[in-house]
Design a protein around this motif. Structure first.
Motif, PDB file in Angstrom:
ATOM      1  N   GLY A   3       0.809  -1.119   0.015  1.00  0.00           N
ATOM      2  CA  GLY A   3      -0.024   0.006   0.123  1.00  0.00           C
ATOM      3  C   GLY A   3       0.841   1.241  -0.021  1.00  0.00           C
ATOM      4  N   SER A   4       0.170   2.438  -0.281  1.00  0.00           N
ATOM      5  CA  SER A   4       1.211   3.599  -0.187  1.00  0.00           C
ATOM      6  C   SER A   4       0.288   4.625   0.483  1.00  0.00           C
ATOM      7  N   THR A   5       0.938   5.655   1.355  1.00  0.00           N
ATOM      8  CA  THR A   5       0.164   6.664   1.994  1.00  0.00           C
ATOM      9  C   THR A   5      -0.220   7.714   1.263  1.00  0.00           C
ATOM     10  N   ARG A   6       0.507   7.863  -0.025  1.00  0.00           N
ATOM     11  CA  ARG A   6      -0.140   8.944  -1.066  1.00  0.00           C
ATOM     12  C   ARG A   6      -1.211   8.534  -1.773  1.00  0.00           C
ATOM     13  N   HIS A   7      -1.626   7.231  -1.763  1.00  0.00           N
ATOM     14  CA  HIS A   7      -2.658   6.884  -2.688  1.00  0.00           C
ATOM     15  C   HIS A   7      -3.501   5.680  -2.034  1.00  0.00           C
ATOM     16  N   ALA A   8      -4.543   6.453  -1.313  1.00  0.00           N
ATOM     17  CA  ALA A   8      -5.366   5.642  -0.470  1.00  0.00           C
ATOM     18  C   ALA A   8      -6.272   4.781  -1.176  1.00  0.00           C
ATOM     19  N   PHE A   9      -6.506   3.494  -0.595  1.00  0.00           N
ATOM     20  CA  PHE A   9      -7.414   2.580  -0.989  1.00  0.00           C
ATOM     21  C   PHE A   9      -7.038   1.987  -2.224  1.00  0.00           C
ATOM     22  N   ARG A  10      -5.591   2.253  -2.535  1.00  0.00           N
ATOM     23  CA  ARG A  10      -5.156   1.607  -3.842  1.00  0.00           C
ATOM     24  C   ARG A  10      -3.935   0.544  -3.359  1.00  0.00           C
ATOM     25  N   TYR A  11      -3.995  -0.769  -3.787  1.00  0.00           N
ATOM     26  CA  TYR A  11      -2.932  -1.638  -3.206  1.00  0.00           C
ATOM     27  C   TYR A  11      -2.172  -2.430  -4.613  1.00  0.00           C
ATOM     28  N   TYR A  65      -8.639  -9.420 -10.203  1.00  0.00           N
ATOM     29  CA  TYR A  65      -8.920  -7.900  -9.796  1.00  0.00           C
ATOM     30  C   TYR A  65      -8.813  -6.970 -10.977  1.00  0.00           C
ATOM     31  N   ARG A  66      -8.971  -7.661 -12.023  1.00  0.00           N
ATOM     32  CA  ARG A  66      -8.964  -6.625 -13.242  1.00  0.00           C
ATOM     33  C   ARG A  66      -9.958  -5.457 -13.064  1.00  0.00           C
ATOM     34  N   PRO A  67     -11.264  -5.883 -12.604  1.00  0.00           N
ATOM     35  CA  PRO A  67     -12.328  -4.699 -12.603  1.00  0.00           C
ATOM     36  C   PRO A  67     -12.171  -3.859 -11.688  1.00  0.00           C
ATOM     37  N   LEU A  68     -11.073  -4.130 -10.686  1.00  0.00           N
ATOM     38  CA  LEU A  68     -10.742  -2.922  -9.722  1.00  0.00           C
ATOM     39  C   LEU A  68      -9.412  -2.123 -10.237  1.00  0.00           C
ATOM     40  N   HIS A  69      -9.016  -2.156 -11.317  1.00  0.00           N
ATOM     41  CA  HIS A  69      -7.441  -1.682 -11.597  1.00  0.00           C
ATOM     42  C   HIS A  69      -7.624  -0.221 -11.425  1.00  0.00           C
ATOM     43  N   ALA A  70      -6.666   0.350 -10.701  1.00  0.00           N
ATOM     44  CA  ALA A  70      -6.469   1.842 -10.563  1.00  0.00           C
ATOM     45  C   ALA A  70      -5.327   2.117 -11.324  1.00  0.00           C
ATOM     46  N   LYS A  71      -5.242   3.159 -12.100  1.00  0.00           N
ATOM     47  CA  LYS A  71      -4.324   3.662 -12.908  1.00  0.00           C
ATOM     48  C   LYS A  71      -3.385   4.387 -12.092  1.00  0.00           C
ATOM     49  N   GLU A  80      -0.132  -3.060 -11.823  1.00  0.00           N
ATOM     50  CA  GLU A  80      -0.618  -4.068 -10.896  1.00  0.00           C
ATOM     51  C   GLU A  80      -1.025  -3.236  -9.430  1.00  0.00           C
ATOM     52  N   TRP A  81      -1.563  -2.289  -9.723  1.00  0.00           N
ATOM     53  CA  TRP A  81      -2.439  -1.287  -8.691  1.00  0.00           C
ATOM     54  C   TRP A  81      -3.845  -1.601  -8.729  1.00  0.00           C
ATOM     55  N   PHE A  82      -4.550  -1.799  -7.654  1.00  0.00           N
ATOM     56  CA  PHE A  82      -6.075  -2.216  -7.459  1.00  0.00           C
ATOM     57  C   PHE A  82      -6.685  -1.507  -6.463  1.00  0.00           C
ATOM     58  N   TRP A  83      -8.074  -1.050  -6.787  1.00  0.00           N
ATOM     59  CA  TRP A  83      -8.679  -0.304  -5.666  1.00  0.00           C
ATOM     60  C   TRP A  83      -9.486  -1.317  -4.898  1.00  0.00           C
ATOM     61  N   MET A  84      -9.095  -1.010  -3.507  1.00  0.00           N
ATOM     62  CA  MET A  84      -9.792  -2.012  -2.446  1.00  0.00           C
ATOM     63  C   MET A  84      -9.815  -1.006  -1.211  1.00  0.00           C
ATOM     64  N   PHE A  85     -10.874  -1.423  -0.578  1.00  0.00           N
ATOM     65  CA  PHE A  85     -11.144  -0.734   0.765  1.00  0.00           C
ATOM     66  C   PHE A  85      -9.897  -1.119   1.763  1.00  0.00           C
TER      67      PHE A  85
END
Length: 123
Positions: free
Chosen positions: A14-22, A67-73, A81-86
Motif C-alpha cells: 500500500g501507499s500513504t499517498r494513494h489511499a485505497f490502492r494496493y 482483480y482486473r475490474p478494480l484496476h487503478a491507474k 499492478e495496482w487495484f482499488w480496495m477498501f
C-alpha cells in the motif's frame, strides 16, 4: 530445475499517498522492491502481506485477472499492478490458501509419483 518452480514472494503493498490502492506483485526481495516503488511514487510504501509460493508468476497473473475490474491507474514501475480496495483482505486470504495448498498438494503428488514409479503401475 528450481527455476521451473518459480519460488518467489507474492506481496500486497500500500501507499500513504494513494489511499485505497494496493499493489499485487512478485519479487525475490520485497524490501528492495518496496524501496524502488517508494522512489517512484513518493510518500511511504508499506507491506500489507507477503508469502513465498511456487509458480509465483502464474499465481500473480491469476490475481491480476481476478482483480482486473478494480484496476487503478498509476504511474511508475509496476503501474499496471495496482487495484482499488477498501482493505486487501481477500487477496491476503487467497494467498494463504495458495500457500497451504502448495504445502499439502506437492508432497502428496510427489509421494504418489514415487509410489507409481516404484511399483510400475501403468495407466
Amino acid at each position: 530445475m528450481f527455476s521451473f518452480f518459480d519460488r518467489r514472494y507474492i506481496y500486497v503493498l500500500g501507499s500513504t499517498r494513494h489511499a485505497f490502492r494496493y499493489k499485487i506483485g512478485i519479487a525475490k526481495n520485497v524490501d528492495s522492491r518496496r524501496q524502488g516503488i517508494r522512489s517512484d511514487l513518493g510518500g511511504e510504501v508499506y507491506e500489507v502481506f507477503k508469502v513465498k509460493v511456487f509458480f509465483a508468476r502464474r499465481i500473480e497473473s491469476f490475481f491480476h485477472f481476478v482483480y482486473r475490474p478494480l484496476h487503478a491507474k498509476m504511474k511508475g514501475s509496476g503501474k499496471t499492478e495496482w487495484f482499488w480496495m477498501f482493505f486487501p483482505a481477500s487477496p491476503c486470504a487467497l494467498l494463504i490458501v495458495f500457500w497451504a495448498l502448495q504445502w499439502t498438494l506437492i508432497p502428496v503428488v510427489l509421494a504418489c509419483a514415487l509410489y507409481v514409479f516404484r511399483h510400475g503401475i501403468h495407466f
